[in-house]
Enzyme design. Structure first.
Site, PDB file in Angstrom:
ATOM      1  N   GLU A   1       0.703  -1.171  -0.180  1.00 55.29           N
ATOM      2  CA  GLU A   1      -0.006   0.059   0.094  1.00 55.29           C
ATOM      3  C   GLU A   1       0.898   1.143   0.066  1.00 55.29           C
ATOM      4  O   GLU A   1       1.677   1.484   0.852  1.00 55.29           O
ATOM      5  CB  GLU A   1      -0.939  -0.287   1.240  1.00 55.29           C
ATOM      6  CG  GLU A   1      -1.885   1.160   1.481  1.00 55.29           C
ATOM      7  CD  GLU A   1      -2.795   1.206   2.564  1.00 55.29           C
ATOM      8  OE1 GLU A   1      -2.873  -0.168   3.009  1.00 55.29           O
ATOM      9  OE2 GLU A   1      -3.571   2.012   2.540  1.00 55.29           O
TER      10      GLU A   1
ATOM     11  N   LYS B   1      -7.510  -0.898  11.419  1.00 53.98           N
ATOM     12  CA  LYS B   1      -6.683  -1.263  10.437  1.00 53.98           C
ATOM     13  C   LYS B   1      -5.479  -0.319   9.875  1.00 53.98           C
ATOM     14  O   LYS B   1      -4.366  -0.919   9.823  1.00 53.98           O
ATOM     15  CB  LYS B   1      -7.734  -1.035   9.338  1.00 53.98           C
ATOM     16  CG  LYS B   1      -7.292  -1.652   7.760  1.00 53.98           C
ATOM     17  CD  LYS B   1      -6.413  -0.645   7.053  1.00 53.98           C
ATOM     18  CE  LYS B   1      -5.911  -1.193   5.643  1.00 53.98           C
ATOM     19  NZ  LYS B   1      -5.105  -0.536   4.670  1.00 53.98           N
TER      20      LYS B   1
ATOM     21  N   ASP C   1       4.314 -14.486  11.617  1.00 52.05           N
ATOM     22  CA  ASP C   1       2.963 -14.810  11.071  1.00 52.05           C
ATOM     23  C   ASP C   1       1.843 -13.521  11.295  1.00 52.05           C
ATOM     24  O   ASP C   1       1.374 -13.310  12.311  1.00 52.05           O
ATOM     25  CB  ASP C   1       2.530 -16.150  11.747  1.00 52.05           C
ATOM     26  CG  ASP C   1       1.099 -16.507  11.431  1.00 52.05           C
ATOM     27  OD1 ASP C   1       0.413 -15.937  10.764  1.00 52.05           O
ATOM     28  OD2 ASP C   1       0.903 -17.761  11.813  1.00 52.05           O
TER      29      ASP C   1
ATOM     30  N   HIS D   1      -2.283  10.597   0.637  1.00 53.02           N
ATOM     31  CA  HIS D   1      -2.392   9.125  -0.207  1.00 53.02           C
ATOM     32  C   HIS D   1      -2.466   9.009  -1.529  1.00 53.02           C
ATOM     33  O   HIS D   1      -1.676   8.484  -1.945  1.00 53.02           O
ATOM     34  CB  HIS D   1      -3.821   8.675   0.519  1.00 53.02           C
ATOM     35  CG  HIS D   1      -3.790   7.180   0.601  1.00 53.02           C
ATOM     36  ND1 HIS D   1      -4.009   6.278  -0.392  1.00 53.02           N
ATOM     37  CD2 HIS D   1      -3.610   6.410   1.537  1.00 53.02           C
ATOM     38  CE1 HIS D   1      -3.824   5.036  -0.015  1.00 53.02           C
ATOM     39  NE2 HIS D   1      -3.750   5.110   1.183  1.00 53.02           N
TER      40      HIS D   1
END
Ligand code: NDP
Length: 426
Positions: A81, A266, A282, A379
């Site tokens: 991202e 998130k 992991d 962004h």
């Protein structure tokens, strides 16, 4: 422009690697490895997963400006991202006056032996509790090496699990607290649990439902904190006081509304997962534990706390964090080992502290943008290069189109296509 005059993000990939070598952050041999970005050997790829048909590359970058417990850190992040690494580095810079502090109380993982169909559940519970010595002996026998490393079984407790609003069935669960030193420990725990289960069954006359570790690592909490003077938050459009207050209110709001909490969290996991993946750990285990912990008060909430205290903004993030610096895929992924070296960590605890600071920095970046200019400005600016590539720009065309997109009143693929056609017609 010469390399010395360029900012890190303006340098070419090879120049960045040279900078890291010159600063003593990576070795020449690691530079070679990063430069080649080797594929896994066929044997390794085949042994890691099943039905392997290919390998799937993701980009790796480094976040800069971190000072953690007084030590400078350069942090490897693997993520697809745009803007995650830039935002993280920028936060760390704003927060650099005091840097980040961390703490860990203990690091014990939880294994569960879950039993069903027990004739006398209260008596069975007592019987297990009375056989403490034998349980400790069997745990040692099941995994001698982790005990000789100073880890292994530390304690256990037994609970009757029953909720008549869901079912009339009842279960008896043995919770085993196990220290796994520098390994993530899933295999260590599962081995110990399987070694103990026959004895526990014998004691209880019940049947086994399952024996497995829990990813809800409530006995392995790590905390990162930071404190920044409000004056350091000042921007062109906002006073430091105003921005600090809004960041505090944004973190408060994420405690109230699960729809916001999910997105708030998130953003935190953007940073955390990137380092977890870069070090061969992991991310699914980490995500499961983090989100379970975010629901510890009976409703899903934002993971961070930000408060204005006198003239400072104070941030805090506490999460269960169990990572490995050995074992699992870490030993076989060549870049995971190099990334641990880049971080300068050998122990699981050191790595966990860093990961929490990255999560806190990432959250600061998101909240600061959201309560001021909005997230899209930064962004989309960083998304411009991906958009240029999407519409077919190649080589030097990519940066030309990306720059034109940044100046355009709107940024979308139709505009990117038009700009590319115009460029090629010239
Ligand atoms: P491993 O079994 O690969 O590694 C642990 C071993 O590393 C230890 O048994 C020990 O063996 C050795 N070791 C060497 N140095 C140390 C040290 N300093 N501290 C501790 N151990 C050391 O991996 P894990 O048990 O960590 O399991 C991790 C894997 O399990 C991950 O790949 C994860 O994805 C997977 N997994 C996760 C599950 C979940 O999260 N629910 C479920 C099942 C699997 P020795 O003493 O013999 O040298």
């Amino acid at each position: 422009m010469s390399q010395e005059n360029k900012k890190f993000y303006q340098q070419t990939r090879v120049e960045r690697l040279d900078t890291l070598v010159n600063q003593g952050i990576i070795s020449d041999s690691d530079k070679e490895l990063y430069q080649k970005t080797p594929l896994l050997t066929e044997d390794v790829a085949n042994s890691l997963i099943e039905n392997q048909i290919s390998q799937f590359p993701l980009p790796e970058g480094v976040a800069l400006n971190f000072i953690i417990d007084g030590e400078k850190k350069v942090i490897p992040m693997v993520v697809e991202e745009p803007s995650v690494i830039a935002a993280c580095s920028n936060s760390a810079k704003i927060l650099s006056r005091n840097g980040f502090s961390t703490s860990i109380s203990k690091r014990e993982l939880i294994g569960q032996i879950i039993l069903k169909d027990i004739p006398d559940i209260e008596a069975a519970k007592l019987k297990i509790e009375k056989n403490k010595d034998q349980i400790f002996t069997l745990a040692k026998e099941a995994h001698p090496s982790i005990h000789s490393r100073g880890g292994g079984l530390k304690d256990f407790y037994v609970k009757i699990i029953k909720d008549t609003t869901i079912t009339d069935k009842e279960f008896l669960t043995v919770y085993l607290l196990i220290e796994t030193k520098d390994a993530m420990g899933a295999n260590i725990i599962n081995t110990i649990l399987e070694g103990l289960t026959p004895f526990i069954l014998e004691l209880t006359n019940g049947a086994s439902l399952m024996s497995i570790l829990s990813n809800y690592n409530t006995e392995a909490l790590v905390t990162a904190t930071c404190e920044v003077p409000l004056t350091d938050l000042e921007t062109k459009n906002f006073s430091g006081q105003e921005l600090g207050q809004k960041i505090a209110e944004a973190s408060l709001y994420a405690k109230l509304d699960p729809h916001r909490a999910a997105t708030h969290n998130k953003g935190i996991m953007n940073g955390i997962d990137s380092v977890v993946i870069a070090t061969g750990n992991d991310p699914r285990a980490v995500e499961a534990g983090a989100h379970a912990f975010a629901s510890k008060n009976g409703r899903y909430q934002g993971m961070t706390n930000w408060e204005v205290v006198e003239d400072n903004l104070v941030g805090e993030l506490t999460l269960p964090m169990v990572l490995g610096t050995v074992g699992g895929a870490i030993s076989v992924l060549p870049l995971a080992k190099s990334n641990l070296e880049l971080l300068g960590v050998t122990t699981s605890e050191e790595l966990s502290r860093i990961v929490l600071c990255v999560g806190l920095a990432q959250n600061f970046a998101a909240l600061r943008a959201l309560v001021s200019d909005g997230i899209q400005k930064g962004h989309m600016s960083l998304h411009a290069s991906s958009l240029a590539i999407q519409v077919g720009a190649q080589n030097e065309e990519i940066e030309i189109i990306a720059n034109q997109l940044r100046l355009a009143p709107k940024m979308n693929s139709a505009i990117a296509k038009e700009l590319l056609m115009t460029l090629r017609d010239k």
